[in-house]
Structure formats: C-alpha cells, structure tokens
Scaffold this motif. Structure first.
Motif, PDB file in Angstrom:
ATOM      1  N   GLU A 290       0.844  -1.195   0.000  1.00  0.00           N
ATOM      2  CA  GLU A 290       0.000   0.000   0.000  1.00  0.00           C
ATOM      3  C   GLU A 290       0.877   1.242   0.000  1.00  0.00           C
ATOM      4  O   GLU A 290       1.947   1.243   0.593  1.00  0.00           O
ATOM      5  N   VAL A 316      -3.108  15.479  -1.788  1.00  0.00           N
ATOM      6  CA  VAL A 316      -3.143  14.467  -2.836  1.00  0.00           C
ATOM      7  C   VAL A 316      -2.956  15.114  -4.202  1.00  0.00           C
ATOM      8  O   VAL A 316      -2.267  14.592  -5.068  1.00  0.00           O
ATOM      9  N   ARG A 317      -3.518  16.277  -4.367  1.00  0.00           N
ATOM     10  CA  ARG A 317      -3.384  16.967  -5.653  1.00  0.00           C
ATOM     11  C   ARG A 317      -1.903  17.223  -5.964  1.00  0.00           C
ATOM     12  O   ARG A 317      -1.435  16.987  -7.074  1.00  0.00           O
ATOM     13  N   VAL A 320      -0.061  13.895  -6.595  1.00  0.00           N
ATOM     14  CA  VAL A 320      -0.382  13.322  -7.904  1.00  0.00           C
ATOM     15  C   VAL A 320       0.450  14.001  -8.995  1.00  0.00           C
ATOM     16  O   VAL A 320       0.860  13.370  -9.957  1.00  0.00           O
ATOM     17  N   ILE A 326       0.442   7.513  -9.339  1.00  0.00           N
ATOM     18  CA  ILE A 326      -0.458   7.121  -8.241  1.00  0.00           C
ATOM     19  C   ILE A 326      -1.894   7.583  -8.469  1.00  0.00           C
ATOM     20  O   ILE A 326      -2.785   7.242  -7.694  1.00  0.00           O
ATOM     21  N   SER A 327      -2.131   8.347  -9.534  1.00  0.00           N
ATOM     22  CA  SER A 327      -3.460   8.958  -9.670  1.00  0.00           C
ATOM     23  C   SER A 327      -4.563   7.913  -9.802  1.00  0.00           C
ATOM     24  O   SER A 327      -5.695   8.155  -9.429  1.00  0.00           O
ATOM     25  N   ARG A 328      -4.230   6.749 -10.355  1.00  0.00           N
ATOM     26  CA  ARG A 328      -5.289   5.753 -10.542  1.00  0.00           C
ATOM     27  C   ARG A 328      -5.393   4.774  -9.376  1.00  0.00           C
ATOM     28  O   ARG A 328      -6.185   3.856  -9.397  1.00  0.00           O
ATOM     29  N   LEU A 329      -4.567   4.974  -8.369  1.00  0.00           N
ATOM     30  CA  LEU A 329      -4.677   4.128  -7.175  1.00  0.00           C
ATOM     31  C   LEU A 329      -5.897   4.534  -6.377  1.00  0.00           C
ATOM     32  O   LEU A 329      -6.201   5.712  -6.257  1.00  0.00           O
ATOM     33  N   LYS A 330      -6.547   3.532  -5.807  1.00  0.00           N
ATOM     34  CA  LYS A 330      -7.711   3.848  -4.985  1.00  0.00           C
ATOM     35  C   LYS A 330      -7.300   4.090  -3.538  1.00  0.00           C
ATOM     36  O   LYS A 330      -6.486   3.342  -2.998  1.00  0.00           O
ATOM     37  N   MET A 331      -7.873   5.092  -2.940  1.00  0.00           N
ATOM     38  CA  MET A 331      -7.697   5.310  -1.514  1.00  0.00           C
ATOM     39  C   MET A 331      -8.619   4.348  -0.785  1.00  0.00           C
ATOM     40  O   MET A 331      -9.825   4.321  -1.024  1.00  0.00           O
ATOM     41  N   LEU A 332      -8.038   3.548   0.114  1.00  0.00           N
ATOM     42  CA  LEU A 332      -8.859   2.579   0.841  1.00  0.00           C
ATOM     43  C   LEU A 332      -9.288   3.091   2.204  1.00  0.00           C
ATOM     44  O   LEU A 332     -10.389   2.855   2.644  1.00  0.00           O
TER      45      LEU A 332
ATOM     46  N   GLN B 412     -14.046  -2.487   2.535  1.00  0.00           N
ATOM     47  CA  GLN B 412     -14.204  -1.564   3.663  1.00  0.00           C
ATOM     48  C   GLN B 412     -14.950  -2.210   4.823  1.00  0.00           C
ATOM     49  O   GLN B 412     -15.626  -1.540   5.570  1.00  0.00           O
ATOM     50  N   VAL B 447     -11.866   5.418  -3.531  1.00  0.00           N
ATOM     51  CA  VAL B 447     -11.867   6.534  -4.474  1.00  0.00           C
ATOM     52  C   VAL B 447     -10.428   6.702  -4.948  1.00  0.00           C
ATOM     53  O   VAL B 447      -9.498   6.528  -4.156  1.00  0.00           O
ATOM     54  N   THR B 448     -10.218   6.986  -6.219  1.00  0.00           N
ATOM     55  CA  THR B 448      -8.834   7.067  -6.671  1.00  0.00           C
ATOM     56  C   THR B 448      -8.224   8.402  -6.250  1.00  0.00           C
ATOM     57  O   THR B 448      -8.923   9.399  -6.056  1.00  0.00           O
ATOM     58  N   LEU B 449      -6.900   8.377  -6.119  1.00  0.00           N
ATOM     59  CA  LEU B 449      -6.199   9.593  -5.710  1.00  0.00           C
ATOM     60  C   LEU B 449      -6.381  10.677  -6.767  1.00  0.00           C
ATOM     61  O   LEU B 449      -6.467  11.858  -6.450  1.00  0.00           O
ATOM     62  N   GLY B 450      -6.455  10.253  -8.026  1.00  0.00           N
ATOM     63  CA  GLY B 450      -6.659  11.222  -9.109  1.00  0.00           C
ATOM     64  C   GLY B 450      -7.983  11.964  -8.954  1.00  0.00           C
ATOM     65  O   GLY B 450      -8.055  13.179  -9.120  1.00  0.00           O
ATOM     66  N   ALA B 453      -7.631  14.345  -6.067  1.00  0.00           N
ATOM     67  CA  ALA B 453      -6.800  15.490  -6.420  1.00  0.00           C
ATOM     68  C   ALA B 453      -7.587  16.473  -7.262  1.00  0.00           C
ATOM     69  O   ALA B 453      -7.495  17.685  -7.077  1.00  0.00           O
TER      70      ALA B 453
END
Lengths: 414, 464
Positions: A290, A316-317, A320, A326-332, B412, B447-450, B453
């Motif tokens: 992760e 995050v902005r 990225v 990492i932009s397409r990684l999901k935040m869990l 989750q 949710v993706t970081l993109g 952002a």
C-alpha cells in the motif's frame, strides 16, 4: 518469557503451534507501584522498558484507557529519521534512530525496522536553502545526511516527476539510514518485554484523577480504583492537556488532528520514504504494497480521530503531480490522529509543578520516530531527576524563552 | 457548489418514492445512485428488463416501473453512476461520477442504501463459481444470464424466487438445499397470526413452492455440514440432510441466507445502532419518521431494517413527508394527514416479517464458521484467526484490525463486519452491542487519488 527464535518456530511447527504464550499478561492493578506510567503507547511503554532495563525499576504499572498502541502509535505513517536542525533535537532523534537499528534484537521482537532512506524534497528556492543549512547542521551534529541534486532524486525515486510545473523538484535532503518500522510491533515488543520484567500493563483503565498530598503525587484515581505511586509519568499524546489538568497544572499545548491515508496495495515501486513539505504530504510503500500517505493537520483544534478532507485533497493533488502514476490508485482508508502541538514544535520531557509527576508530550506530528530515544531519556529523567537527552526540553523553556525552533524540520507546515 | 434541500442516496424503492414525493412538495432534491439506471437491486434495470424479461421476473418486479416513471416526471436531479464515498457534517456529500469527483451540499440527507446479502462463509465459499443468489439476480435482471448446472444453498424466500425464475427460463437448478429446518417452520407458526395479515406474501411463497414442485426441483431441508468442494473452482456441494450425506456435482453455487441492512453510510455519520436479535444484525436507531439521532439524517428502506420493497417504498415517502414539513413546505396537520395511510400500509406490509424472520433464520454454520473458513476475503483472515485474537485479549472489531487486518481491504469491512462482531461476541462471552462494530470512515467506497486530487481543482475553479 519464551524467546522467539528460528529454533522456537521449528519446535512449535512440530507441536502444531500450541506452545506459544501470550505476549503480555493482562494485569489487574495492585494497590501501589513505585512508578505509574499513564498511556500504553510507544512512548509510555518505552519509558517503562528503559526504567526497568537501565535503572532496575520494575515495580511499574503502565495504565491505558483503551488498548495498548491504540492511539497515535497505531495511527502514524511509521517514518523514522533524525535530520533535525537544532542540536537538542538531533541528539534525541538520532539516539532514537540508532536504538531502532538494534530494537528487534534488544526486544527479541521483530519490529521490522527498514532503513530504506528518507528523502525530503526541496520544491522551492527557500526549501533548497533551508535543507542545505540542515545538511550542514547535521554534519556538525554527526548525523549523516546529504543535500542531493534533482537528478540524484530521480535516481533514488524513479517514479518521481521532477519537472512538475507547479511543484518542481529542486533537490532533496537524503538520509540513507533513516526508514520505517512496523508501528504496532514497536508497542507490542516493548509491552512483551515490560511484562516479562514483571511490570503490569493495565488496559481499559482510564485515569480520572491524580491524588496529591503537600504538593506531591500519591497516586491516581482510575476506573479500576485508586492506585498508589511515588512517581507518575504522563505520556498521553493527544490528551496531555486533560491529564495534566487532573494533576493540577497547565501545558502550552494545542491538540490538532493530523491526517493520513492509505491506497490499495500494488507491486513494489518505491523503496524509500519521500516527504514533500511544501505540500505537506509524505509517502512510503508498506510491506504489503500500500502507498501510505501522510497529510497535514486540520485547520482547527479538535479531538476526533477521524479523517477529514480539508487538507487531504490539497495534499493528494500535489502528490499526484509529483507522482503521476499514483493517480489511478484507490484510496482505501483515511484517518486522523490527535497530535500535541507546542509553540516551537519541539516536545516537552519535563518535571512538573507537582513533585513526582513527569510529563512527556508535545511530539507534534513526529512522535513515532522518537519512541526509543524519548523512552530512554524520559526514564532517566524519572529515575534520576536529570537526563542530558531531555535537559533542553523542560517546561520552563517557555517561561525562559529558550525555544527549540523546529517548525521547518518537523516536516509538516503548521 | 450545488445546495439542495434533500439529498437521497440510493435509487431503490425507498429512494425513488421519497425523491418523487419530496419534489412534488416543492423541495429541491438530488438523488445519487451508483447504477446507470434507477431501480435499486430489487428493481434493477426495470425500465429495460421489464419489457425483455418481465414474464420471467414476475409482476412484483415489474411493479418497479411505476416508481421509475414517477421519478422521471418529478423534476428530481437524478445523478446516476454516482458513487458516494463521504458524507461530512453540514452535509457535504462527496461522490465520483465518470472518473471525476464532485460534491453536493444538502440540508437533509436520506440514506436509502438498501441491503447487502448476509455473507455466507462456508468451507469453499471463496472458490470461483460460487456467488450469492443476489449476484445471480443481477446477472439475470441486467444481462439475462443464468447458470446451467447450479445449486441453490441457504435459506429464505429469495432462494425460492431465484429457483422459480431459473425454472421459467428453462435452466432449473440441480437442487435447492435449505438450511432452515422443519422446526424453524414450526417455531414460526406462532407468528402466523400476524403473517396472515400479509397473506399475499404467504400465498406467493406457497405458489413458488408449488411451482418448484411441479417443475421437479429437488429440495433438501435442514441441511448441515455444508461444504463446497473443488480445487481451482467449485465442483460439488456436499452436505447432510435427512440423516444421509449428499454430494451434488455442479458448476455454480448460489449462496443466500437473507439480507442485512447496508449500514456503512449511517455508521460513518456516527448514528447509534442497536443489535436486533430477530434479524441478527445491527439496525440504526430511528424515530417514527425514519430520522436518526443525527438531526437531518434519515434512513429508509432495507438500510433501516429488512422489510422488503413495499415497506421501503412507504418508509421512503414517510421520511420525505417529514423532510417537507421540517423544510416548511407542509404543516404538521398536513403531515399527519398524509402519513396516516402510509402507516397503515406499512403495518400491513410488515406483518409478515416476524414469521419470515423465524421461518428462515440465518444458517448457523455460516454465523459461526469453522476455524479454517475465511471470513475476511480481502485480507484472508479466517474465523480461527478471529477466535485466536479474542484469546489474545482482542475485545472488539476495531482492535481486530490491528491484530490481523480484518476489515481493512477494498470492501471496507462490509463483507466481514457482522461475522467479526459475532465471532468476538461469542468468544468473549459478550453481547453484540457490547462488542460493537467497525468504526466506518470515509471513503465508504474506494476513491482514486486522481479523483481526490481533481476535486480540489474543481473547488478552486468554482472559487475563481
């Protein structure tokens, strides 16, 4: 205590893993102890451990309102480094870092210390100058760091984008012997060692009062009754002000939620820790894969250990842009921890106006890295009344104006 | 940023009915739903599928078209394909649509997030070829897909319905293996008096059973020792029933033993929940209008407690009426007048529930799985692991995360939450209420970081 070893694993494998003992006893309070530590997080347990190990004081109870390691010890982003600017800070953080190197052997508990290196990005001209200064200061303090070029940054972290339009990378402060450790294991390892020395770790036991006689501490009132003691150590990051109030003194501290989040696991792609202080974001990859991302503090004081999005989106902005992949990684998951903030962003390890009461707090956003050094110094202070490691971190520095200004090196914009 | 009077999450029966009614009362309503078309799970894709497969799916399903029609002409802002992942105070709802993050502000929020199937952790339940009956329903409703060599396992009316639909489609299940026993049915008889008020449900159930019997679908009742066999995929189901052990070779296993409220959103808002022993799950604490102890947050439909589609519909309307009154659109008198017939329908539709709850209790083997059975699929944690944590001093689900990551994966904690609570409660000799549940936090869905952002960008653009 049965030692953990390759031999023990082999032996247990043959016995179907039936012979493992509980790592620590689930103790109930005795009538009194020589020392009570309030707070079974990393700092509190480390203090108890070094009280026993270095000073032979083992009639100790560590009491905890929740479960051990359930506060900031279980909520941080596990970064360990010692590249601070001021001498007293460098001394205590470097002591801590060096203790981390041998902690697994010392505790006979694998804390998974990984000296993978920490890189602090300089993304403005101001930061370049600041980190060059820190690198010089570190050289004088005997802490090995170097200021590296953007090209070297790219070599160390191939996934980074050093040419971002908004946040270019102009260089970095690299500490190769810094790294990470498994945060829960640090608490568990200390707890096991403390329990083995005969100390009592009492969970689900909240302090509701501090009893005193003639200005001297006599014990604590708790949800499990009164427990007497000669000395009391308060090590309750996030709620230091409340417990200090129970003891009858005030602290120059504000409590603020600090944000963190973690992505879904991916294959190894970044083998060091990167901190980007301009955007107050820092990132490392956990052993599970992760991406662990630390954010800034909320813009208000509070006590909720929940995530909030005020700064996370901003963090995050920027990350990225710096790490496009990492932009397409999901935040869990996302969460917050309550950090103690002092005016100079340096901790307080100190005697207090109440005789026999000692306070260890104010670690702000970076307490995890300091755990062994903090415990080492604070134990010495509690046992002998003085420690060279903690001498400069007294409460009276705020009255006397001897601040240890670490607002830059603390790593997060405040 | 848009600000509305009422934001509704979920376009199932509760959400659609509430949205249409609230809009009719002059409220500004946004309806956020994950699916491309309104309907929820029960009326999934009803606008399309009713015409294509209505005969197969039955009139209870096609009833959903009345709700979607009312929604279409209501002036509700229906945002489809929107995944809500955070609800913050005030209330700010963050969601993702088409890979972009967005936010909507609402004075009041109705959670109509429906139910999820109760996870059924049996040996082999994670093998390819095993799915829930609900997943089978999705495949059927949305894509007209059915398994050829399938076994239905578990308990509850949905299994009968699925079996009947498969029969009508010409691909009957190999067998219907029920875990409910005859004594469950006998025990349920004392609720028969109430159930008779909901006689339509009983009649429907008997009709389905008769249809299955006519179609020659083999039924096993009171099955125990359930296990799904297979190495790389499900190959057979083995179990004991009627004093004999059985083994049925199959390609697909549909599991189902009831549904439970999807409480993730409600939990994330800190709404108080209580354990409901009859339904063996946690329910949000609500007043008679469906409002929770967080003022302005309402819960309706199966997410407030399992009652079925008709109950959801009326409960949604009830909540919408109360919102209209709170927003000053209707008077208290008007509220009471309009609520009365809704309450009457609700009482009638709910009457059968105690009977169903008692007749089709969850499968005991899946509530307290064997040690080797996985219960957290995301992090591969077994029931034995959880029991072991308890013996090490783990007191609740949140601490279990620190011990072994149960509940920390992509779902989750939706999938393992109830099982972890049940296992810890049992091992520690505590009630589920005292054991508690995961502290659910945003993101409710990954949710993706993109997307995150870019939300900040959207906010800044709006400000400039």
């Amino acid at each position: 205590m049965k030692r953990y070893s390759a031999f023990a694993i082999a032996r247990e494998a043959l016995k179907g893993h039936t012979g493992w003992e509980r790592a620590w006893r689930n103790a109930q309070p005795k009538k009194r102890y020589d020392v009570i530590i309030v707070g079974a997080g990393g700092h509190g347990l480390a203090t108890a451990y070094y009280l026993g190990k270095n000073f032979g004081i083992t009639n100790v109870a560590v009491i905890e309102k929740g479960w051990l390691g359930g506060g900031n010890t279980g909520r941080n982003t596990t970064i360990i480094r010692s590249n601070y600017l001021q001498d007293p800070s460098a001394a205590i953080y470097e002591k801590a870092r060096s203790l981390y190197e041998t902690m697994s052997q010392d505790l006979n508990f694998n804390v998974m210390f990984s000296p993978r290196g920490v890189l602090m990005l300089a993304q403005t001209e101001h930061e370049v100058r600041g980190y060059q200064r820190t690198a010089h200061a570190n050289a004088l303090q005997g802490v090995t760091t170097e200021f590296v070029s953007p090209e070297r940054v790219k070599e160390i972290v191939p996934i980074i984008n050093i040419d971002g339009p908004r946040y270019p990378v102009l260089g970095g402060l690299w500490q190769a012997r810094a790294g990470t450790a498994r945060h829960d294991a640090v608490a568990w390892g200390y707890a096991r060692a403390c329990s083995d020395m005969g100390m009592d770790i009492i969970q689900k036991c909240e302090v509701t009062g501090v009893t005193r006689e003639n200005g001297k501490v006599t014990g604590v009132e708790t949800t499990k009754g009164h427990i007497g003691c000669d000395k009391l150590g308060i090590v309750v990051a996030g709620h230091s002000g409340q417990v200090a109030e129970l003891a009858g003194f005030r602290l120059p501290i504000e409590a603020v939620p600090l944000q963190a989040l973690v992505s879904e696991p991916i294959k190894p792609c970044m083998d060091c820790v990167v901190m980007a202080n301009t955007v107050h974001g820092y990132m490392s990859q956990s052993d599970k894969g992760e991406m662990v991302i630390g954010g800034g503090t909320d813009g208000y004081n509070g006590f909720t250990q929940r995530g909030s999005f005020h700064h996370v989106e901003e963090t995050v902005r920027a990350l990225v842009e710096t790490f496009p992949m990492i932009s397409r990684l999901k935040m869990l998951r996302q969460w917050g921890g309550i950090v103690d903030m002092t005016g100079d962003r340096s901790p307080i390890l100190s005697k207090t106006p109440v005789e026999g009461v000692f306070i260890n707090c104010g670690w702000g956003t970076g307490g995890f890295k300091a755990i062994p050094g903090s415990g080492w110094g604070f134990a010495e202070l509690m046992a002998t009344g003085h420690s060279p490691l903690t001498a400069d971190f007294g409460l009276n520095r705020f009255r006397e104006g001897r601040f240890i200004d670490e607002s830059v090196a603390a790593g997060v914009a405040h | 940023m848009t600000r509305v009077d009422l934001a509704i999450i979920g376009a199932g029966p509760a959400g659609m009915a509430a949205a249409a009614l609230a809009a009719r009362q002059g409220l500004r309503v946004t309806l956020l739903d994950e699916q491309p078309r309104a309907g929820g799970q029960i009326y999934r894709d009803v606008d399309r599928a009713a015409a294509l497969r209505g005969d197969l799916l039955g009139p209870d399903y096609t009833h959903g078209a009345t709700l979607t029609a009312a929604l279409k002409h209501s002036g509700v802002d229906h945002v489809s394909g929107a995944v809500v992942w955070a609800i913050e105070e005030g209330f700010a709802l963050s969601y993702t649509k088409d890979g972009r993050g967005a936010q909507v502000m609402a004075d009041r929020v109705l959670l109509a997030t429906g139910a999820i199937e109760r996870p059924m952790p049996l040996p082999g339940w994670t093998l390819p070829g095993v799915m829930t009956a609900g997943a089978g329903q999705i495949l059927l409703k949305q894509s007209g897909v059915l398994a050829r060599r399938a076994v239905l396992v578990g308990t509850g009316p949905l299994l009968y319905l699925t079996a009947a639909q498969m029969l009508r489609a010409g691909t009957p299940p190999l067998a219907l293996v029920e875990t409910a026993t005859r004594s469950d049915l006998l025990g349920a008889m004392r609720h028969l008096g109430g159930a008779l008020r909901g006689w339509r449900y009983l009649l429907k159930g008997l009709g389905l059973l008769a249809e299955l019997k006519r179609g020659g679908v083999k039924r096993h009742v009171g099955a125990t020792g359930l296990a799904i066999e297979g190495l790389a995929r499900a190959e057979a189901l083995s179990f004991s029933a009627g004093g004999k052990s059985h083994r049925i070779a199959c390609d697909t296993v549909y599991l189902h033993h009831g549904v439970v409220p999807n409480v993730q959103a409600a939990r994330s808002l800190g709404i108080a929940h209580d354990w409901n022993a009859a339904q063996a799950c946690f329910l949000p604490r609500l007043d008679i209008w469906g409002q929770s102890d967080v003022p302005g947050i309402y819960v309706a439909g199966d997410s407030a407690g399992i009652g079925g589609a008709k109950v959801a519909e009326e409960a949604g309307r009830l909540a919408a009426l109360h919102v209209a009154q709170a927003a000053g659109r209707i008077t208290q008198t008007e509220l009471d007048r309009q609520a009365a017939p809704l309450r009457a329908t609700l009482a009638r539709e709910r009457a059968v529930r105690p009977f169903l709850d008692r007749a089709y209790p969850p499968c005991p083997e899946a509530l307290a799985p064997a040690d080797a059975t996985l219960i957290c699929r995301c992090e591969e944690v077994t029931a034995g692991d959880i029991r072991n944590y308890a013996s090490l001093g783990c007191v609740g689900p949140n601490q279990a995360k620190a011990f072994g990551r149960a509940g920390m994966g992509p779902c989750q904690g939706r999938y393992c939450g109830l099982t972890v609570t049940a296992l810890l409660a049992e091992a520690n000799g505590q009630t589920p209420d005292a054991t508690g549940y995961y502290r659910v936090r945003a993101p409710l869905k990954p949710v993706t970081l993109g997307e995150l952002a870019q939300m900040d960008q959207t906010a800044q653009d709006a400000a400039e």
